[in-house]
Design an enzyme around this catalytic site. Structure first.
Site, PDB file in Angstrom:
ATOM      1  NE  ARG A 166      -4.121  -1.759   0.240  1.00 56.84           N
ATOM      2  CZ  ARG A 166      -4.095  -3.043  -0.112  1.00 56.84           C
ATOM      3  NH1 ARG A 166      -3.012  -3.576  -0.639  1.00 56.84           N
ATOM      4  NH2 ARG A 166      -5.173  -3.800   0.034  1.00 56.84           N
ATOM      5  CB  SER A 237      -8.637  -1.660   4.124  1.00 58.47           C
ATOM      6  OG  SER A 237      -8.992  -2.954   3.735  1.00 58.47           O
ATOM      7  CD  GLU A 333      -5.590   0.905   2.429  1.00 59.86           C
ATOM      8  OE1 GLU A 333      -5.484  -0.226   2.905  1.00 59.86           O
ATOM      9  OE2 GLU A 333      -6.314   1.160   1.443  1.00 59.86           O
TER      10      GLU A 333
HETATM   11  N1  EPU Z   1     -10.868 -10.359  10.272  1.00 58.50           N
HETATM   12  C1  EPU Z   1     -11.535 -10.385  11.470  1.00 58.50           C
HETATM   13  N2  EPU Z   1     -12.512  -9.476  11.686  1.00 58.50           N
HETATM   14  C2  EPU Z   1     -12.859  -8.560  10.776  1.00 58.50           C
HETATM   15  C3  EPU Z   1     -12.181  -8.508   9.544  1.00 58.50           C
HETATM   16  C4  EPU Z   1     -11.179  -9.429   9.319  1.00 58.50           C
HETATM   17  O1  EPU Z   1     -11.257 -11.206  12.331  1.00 58.50           O
HETATM   18  O2  EPU Z   1     -13.790  -7.798  11.047  1.00 58.50           O
HETATM   19  C5  EPU Z   1      -9.853 -11.363   9.981  1.00 58.50           C
HETATM   20  C6  EPU Z   1     -10.398 -12.354   8.951  1.00 58.50           C
HETATM   21  O3  EPU Z   1     -11.065 -13.382   9.542  1.00 58.50           O
HETATM   22  C7  EPU Z   1      -9.165 -12.830   8.261  1.00 58.50           C
HETATM   23  C8  EPU Z   1      -8.234 -11.650   8.377  1.00 58.50           C
HETATM   24  O4  EPU Z   1      -8.743 -10.784   9.371  1.00 58.50           O
HETATM   25  O5  EPU Z   1      -8.619 -13.919   8.928  1.00 58.50           O
HETATM   26  C9  EPU Z   1      -8.036 -10.918   7.075  1.00 58.50           C
HETATM   27  O6  EPU Z   1      -9.284 -10.457   6.603  1.00 58.50           O
HETATM   28  P1  EPU Z   1      -9.587 -10.300   5.044  1.00 58.50           P
HETATM   29  O7  EPU Z   1      -9.150 -11.503   4.304  1.00 58.50           O
HETATM   30  O8  EPU Z   1     -10.990  -9.843   4.899  1.00 58.50           O
HETATM   31  O9  EPU Z   1      -8.591  -9.184   4.554  1.00 58.50           O
HETATM   32  P2  EPU Z   1      -8.127  -7.835   5.214  1.00 58.50           P
HETATM   33  O10 EPU Z   1      -6.782  -8.016   5.821  1.00 58.50           O
HETATM   34  O11 EPU Z   1      -9.212  -7.312   6.069  1.00 58.50           O
HETATM   35  C10 EPU Z   1      -6.892  -7.054   3.019  1.00 58.50           C
HETATM   36  C11 EPU Z   1      -6.812  -5.774   2.231  1.00 58.50           C
HETATM   37  C12 EPU Z   1      -8.056  -5.599   1.379  1.00 58.50           C
HETATM   38  C13 EPU Z   1      -8.147  -6.792   0.427  1.00 58.50           C
HETATM   39  C14 EPU Z   1      -8.191  -8.085   1.260  1.00 58.50           C
HETATM   40  C15 EPU Z   1      -8.146  -9.325   0.412  1.00 58.50           C
HETATM   41  C16 EPU Z   1      -5.457  -4.251   3.528  1.00 58.50           C
HETATM   42  C17 EPU Z   1      -5.448  -3.056   4.439  1.00 58.50           C
HETATM   43  N3  EPU Z   1      -6.666  -4.663   3.144  1.00 58.50           N
HETATM   44  O12 EPU Z   1      -8.000  -6.903   3.904  1.00 58.50           O
HETATM   45  O13 EPU Z   1      -7.901  -4.413   0.614  1.00 58.50           O
HETATM   46  O14 EPU Z   1      -9.301  -6.705  -0.382  1.00 58.50           O
HETATM   47  O15 EPU Z   1      -7.033  -8.148   2.141  1.00 58.50           O
HETATM   48  O16 EPU Z   1      -6.880  -9.494  -0.133  1.00 58.50           O
HETATM   49  O17 EPU Z   1      -4.406  -4.765   3.187  1.00 58.50           O
HETATM   50  C18 EPU Z   1      -8.330  -2.068   0.711  1.00 58.50           C
HETATM   51  O18 EPU Z   1      -7.113  -1.909   0.814  1.00 58.50           O
HETATM   52  O19 EPU Z   1      -9.136  -1.091   0.672  1.00 58.50           O
HETATM   53  C19 EPU Z   1      -8.865  -3.422   0.682  1.00 58.50           C
HETATM   54  C20 EPU Z   1     -10.172  -3.673   0.713  1.00 58.50           C
END
Ligand code: EPU
Length: 337
Positions: A166, A237, A333
């Site tokens: 990012r 995010s 972000e």
């Molecule tokens: N999780 C929780 N609670 C929540 C949300 C997430 O426990 O409320 C846990 C999930 O269970 C999972 C982990 O956190 O084990 C990761 O969650 P998720 O796969 O939804 O991905 P993320 O880390 O929340 C990142 C990116 C997203 C991207 C997704 C998929 C960042 C800041 N965000 O989200 O990007 O779509 O991975 O690759 O790196 C963005 O940057 O705007 C964005 C949406």
């Protein structure tokens, strides 16, 4: 000057949080020439200029006195095609997802995992957008940007952009460059990226998934967890997933065995910020119209009339609480104005 400068324009339609602040001066640029004209106009009027794309990575906390220039250029071109590797160039103002769909229609592989990300092509390299195991840097073939200091055009290679999670050279030099067009190295034959568990699960019934199948799977996963900005204001995010030392990650895990953490190449750990925020009890929280999405704790939402300041205050409360509980700093972000 061909571009039209308007006064006192609400930026509500131009930011995905749907925050209603005004730009004292606002214009849309449809070509390199118009970008130059508008920057020259700002200089003669002694106005700072703020260049925006789709407004999906912005948190606007006040009326903007600068000249806001919205990139609205269009055009997609095939630059080269040797039957396998295909280089495609898109103008900065092209909306990201329709551009991804266009590449898929041409039978090109490479951008499918980045389906349904809001925003524009020109903004995508700024923060090296990424999702489901792919970042823009993985398919990047170059870009052309205008140097606001000298007025010169410059072509940037992958190395020049210095992409990181990012992050990019451009994010570290705010206000210096206007990205005009971006090139992508796509393929007719490349392997698909299916390492992300939920994507693989969603494709379970399909024997030989195509890039289009992957795109559809990703759209359906995103629609389940991420609110559509057209229906509920948000900027995706809101925090980056923090990278911490292995020692700190272990210390947290002793107290919280469920910690979600991804090992990094250098022994550090990337923590799931959404998990930390959920554990801290913020998921589904709402104060007035500012809230934390009920299905994904990493997404702050505007239920209608929230101001940027209210959302910023909520973000700061979450940051303080996560720091208190886990000793982890969360970095925002979106860009704050
Ligand atoms: N999780 C929780 N609670 C929540 C949300 C997430 O426990 O409320 C846990 C999930 O269970 C999972 C982990 O956190 O084990 C990761 O969650 P998720 O796969 O939804 O991905 P993320 O880390 O929340 C990142 C990116 C997203 C991207 C997704 C998929 C960042 C800041 N965000 O989200 O990007 O779509 O991975 O690759 O790196 C963005 O940057 O705007 C964005 C949406």
């Amino acid at each position: 000057m061909s571009a039209k400068v308007e006064s006192q324009v609400s930026l509500k339609p131009y930011n995905s949080f749907g925050i209603d602040v005004k730009a004292r001066h606002f214009a849309q640029a449809t070509s390199d020439d118009e970008v130059r004209q508008l920057l020259a106009y700002a200089a003669t009027e002694d106005l700072p200029a703020l260049v925006i794309g789709g407004g999906s990575n912005l948190l606007l906390t006040q009326d903007i006195t600068a000249l806001v220039i919205r990139m609205n250029s269009s055009g997609i071109h095939l630059l080269s095609d040797d039957g396998q590797r295909v280089v495609v160039e898109a103008e900065a103002g092209e909306a990201w997802h329709p551009f991804v769909q266009w590449t898929l229609e041409q039978g090109l592989v490479g951008l499918e995992n980045l389906s349904l990300i809001p925003g524009t092509v020109g903004a995508a390299p700024m923060q090296n957008i990424g999702a489901y195991g792919v970042e823009i840097k993985d398919v990047f073939a170059g870009l052309t940007a205008l140097d606001r200091q000298t007025g010169d055009l410059r072509d940037f290679t992958l190395e020049d952009c210095d992409f990181a999670y990012r992050d990019s050279y451009f994010k570290r030099k705010p206000g210096r460059w206007v990205i005009l067009r971006v090139r992508f190295a796509l393929s007719r034959t490349a392997a698909l990226h299916l390492d992300y568990g939920p994507v693989r699960q969603r494709l379970a019934g399909i024997e030989q998934p195509t890039a289009k199948d992957v795109s559809e799977a990703i759209c359906s996963i995103r629609r389940e967890k991420l609110p559509d900005p057209a229906e509920l204001g948000n900027a995706g995010s809101f925090f980056k997933n923090p990278v911490v030392s292995g020692v700190l990650a272990e210390r947290i895990r002793e107290q919280h065995p469920g910690l979600v953490a991804y090992p990094q190449a250098d022994g550090e750990m990337k923590l799931a910020a959404g998990w930390l925020i959920e554990q801290a009890g913020w998921k589904g929280y709402r104060d007035g119209d500012a809230g934390v999405h009920a299905l994904q704790a990493l997404v702050l939402v505007n239920y209608g009339q929230a101001s940027g300041e209210q959302l910023h205050e909520l973000a700061q409360k979450i940051q303080d609480d996560v720091l208190d509980r886990f000793g982890v700093e969360l970095e925002m972000e979106p860009n704050l104005y």
